[in-house]
Design a protein around this motif. Structure first.
Motif, PDB file in Angstrom:
ATOM      1  N   SER A 297      13.596  37.834  47.078  1.00 43.83           N
ATOM      2  CA  SER A 297      12.257  37.311  46.800  1.00 43.83           C
ATOM      3  C   SER A 297      12.326  36.179  45.787  1.00 43.83           C
ATOM      4  O   SER A 297      13.328  35.995  45.084  1.00 43.83           O
ATOM      5  CB  SER A 297      11.366  38.430  46.257  1.00 43.83           C
ATOM      6  N   GLU A 298      11.245  35.421  45.694  1.00 44.92           N
ATOM      7  CA  GLU A 298      11.195  34.325  44.715  1.00 44.92           C
ATOM      8  C   GLU A 298      11.365  34.859  43.300  1.00 44.92           C
ATOM      9  O   GLU A 298      12.098  34.281  42.484  1.00 44.92           O
ATOM     10  CB  GLU A 298       9.880  33.565  44.846  1.00 44.92           C
ATOM     11  N   ARG A 299      10.709  35.974  42.990  1.00 44.84           N
ATOM     12  CA  ARG A 299      10.819  36.546  41.645  1.00 44.84           C
ATOM     13  C   ARG A 299      12.257  36.992  41.363  1.00 44.84           C
ATOM     14  O   ARG A 299      12.782  36.773  40.273  1.00 44.84           O
ATOM     15  CB  ARG A 299       9.859  37.730  41.516  1.00 44.84           C
ATOM     16  N   ALA A 300      12.898  37.604  42.364  1.00 46.50           N
ATOM     17  CA  ALA A 300      14.268  38.069  42.165  1.00 46.50           C
ATOM     18  C   ALA A 300      15.236  36.903  42.003  1.00 46.50           C
ATOM     19  O   ALA A 300      16.165  36.959  41.193  1.00 46.50           O
ATOM     20  CB  ALA A 300      14.686  38.949  43.339  1.00 46.50           C
ATOM     21  N   GLU A 301      14.993  35.832  42.760  1.00 47.66           N
ATOM     22  CA  GLU A 301      15.895  34.689  42.656  1.00 47.66           C
ATOM     23  C   GLU A 301      15.754  34.004  41.291  1.00 47.66           C
ATOM     24  O   GLU A 301      16.741  33.568  40.700  1.00 47.66           O
ATOM     25  CB  GLU A 301      15.644  33.700  43.792  1.00 47.66           C
ATOM     26  N   ARG A 302      14.542  33.965  40.796  1.00 47.62           N
ATOM     27  CA  ARG A 302      14.368  33.400  39.454  1.00 47.62           C
ATOM     28  C   ARG A 302      15.020  34.298  38.405  1.00 47.62           C
ATOM     29  O   ARG A 302      15.608  33.809  37.427  1.00 47.62           O
ATOM     30  CB  ARG A 302      12.890  33.211  39.145  1.00 47.62           C
ATOM     31  N   LEU A 303      14.921  35.616  38.590  1.00 51.36           N
ATOM     32  CA  LEU A 303      15.608  36.543  37.687  1.00 51.36           C
ATOM     33  C   LEU A 303      17.105  36.269  37.675  1.00 51.36           C
ATOM     34  O   LEU A 303      17.739  36.233  36.607  1.00 51.36           O
ATOM     35  CB  LEU A 303      15.339  37.987  38.128  1.00 51.36           C
TER      36      LEU A 303
END
Length: 237
Positions: free
Chosen positions: A184-190
């Motif tokens: 997900s976008e949030r996971a990739e930013r993490l």
């Protein structure tokens, strides 16, 4: 330093990590039954993960350029054969190995296609390549984080699944399956935040949230992500 302490340090450095256990566990499972099979881990550092393949029955060798990592690996209980060498010029004869593994290494090489060609060369026809690579499919959304990631980890190139599949095809390998981690976008930013700001300590400290990342991955489409895992097979002549 005692062997038990060395093993404990290796466990902490490899298994206590936000992604490595799931990542390499998947790659080893894709390799199938390893009993009696020969395996090469390319850019395998201290040989820890090749040692896990030995515990599954493989006859394994780990190759790396970093002599200090090989020296540490020589003290581990389940150590593989350890070879100092360059992934772009593998010091092995053609068709030597049944399995080649590479864990998030190709992104650090100046010439990824050349490394893939070498991995294919030392694989027996029908042999399995299991590998992971930085894909970072949304990196352009966070250019500052991506720049810090590239600088800190000397990332030369990224390999989204489609691009990697084309390079593998050119090297004589057919992709069997692929999957992404940190989808997900949030996971990739993490992922980029851990890399850019947390470093090695951050990866280990984030191990506690590994189940949450895995759950997030199961719920997100398997079409994008930070790391791509790939299983390919060398074509028969």
């Amino acid at each position: 330093m005692s062997p038990l302490r060395d093993d404990a340090l290796a466990y902490a450095g490899h298994q206590v990590h936000v992604m490595r256990r799931r990542e390499v566990g998947t790659l080893l499972s894709w390799a199938g039954d390893l009993h009696g099979r020969t395996m090469l881990d390319v850019a395998g550092g201290d040989g820890y993960w090749a040692g896990q393949a030995i515990r599954r029955g493989a006859r394994a060798v780990s190759l790396d350029l970093a002599r200090h990592k090989l020296t540490f690996g020589s003290r581990l209980r389940h150590r593989p054969g350890l070879v100092e060498g360059d992934a772009l010029r593998l010091p092995f004869a053609p068709a030597t190995f049944d399995v080649v593994m590479s864990v998030c290494a190709i992104e650090h090489f100046d010439d990824g296609p050349a490394a893939l060609a070498e991995m294919a060369r030392v694989l027996r026809p029908g042999g399995d390549l299991v590998m992971s690579a930085d894909a970072l499919t949304r990196a352009e959304r966070w250019p500052d984080l991506f720049a810090r990631h590239r600088e800190r980890y000397h990332v030369q190139h990224t390999y989204p699944g489609e691009r990697l599949a084309k390079l593998l095809d050119a090297a004589g390998l057919e992709v069997v399956r692929q999957t992404y981690m940190f989808r997900s976008e949030r996971a990739e930013r993490l992922y980029l935040n851990l890399s850019a700001k947390g470093g090695k300590v951050g990866w280990n400290a984030a191990a506690a949230i590994s189940p949450l990342v895995a759950l997030s991955d199961r719920r997100a489409p398997d079409t994008t992500g930070s790391v791509v895992l790939t299983h390919a097979r060398r074509r028969q002549p």
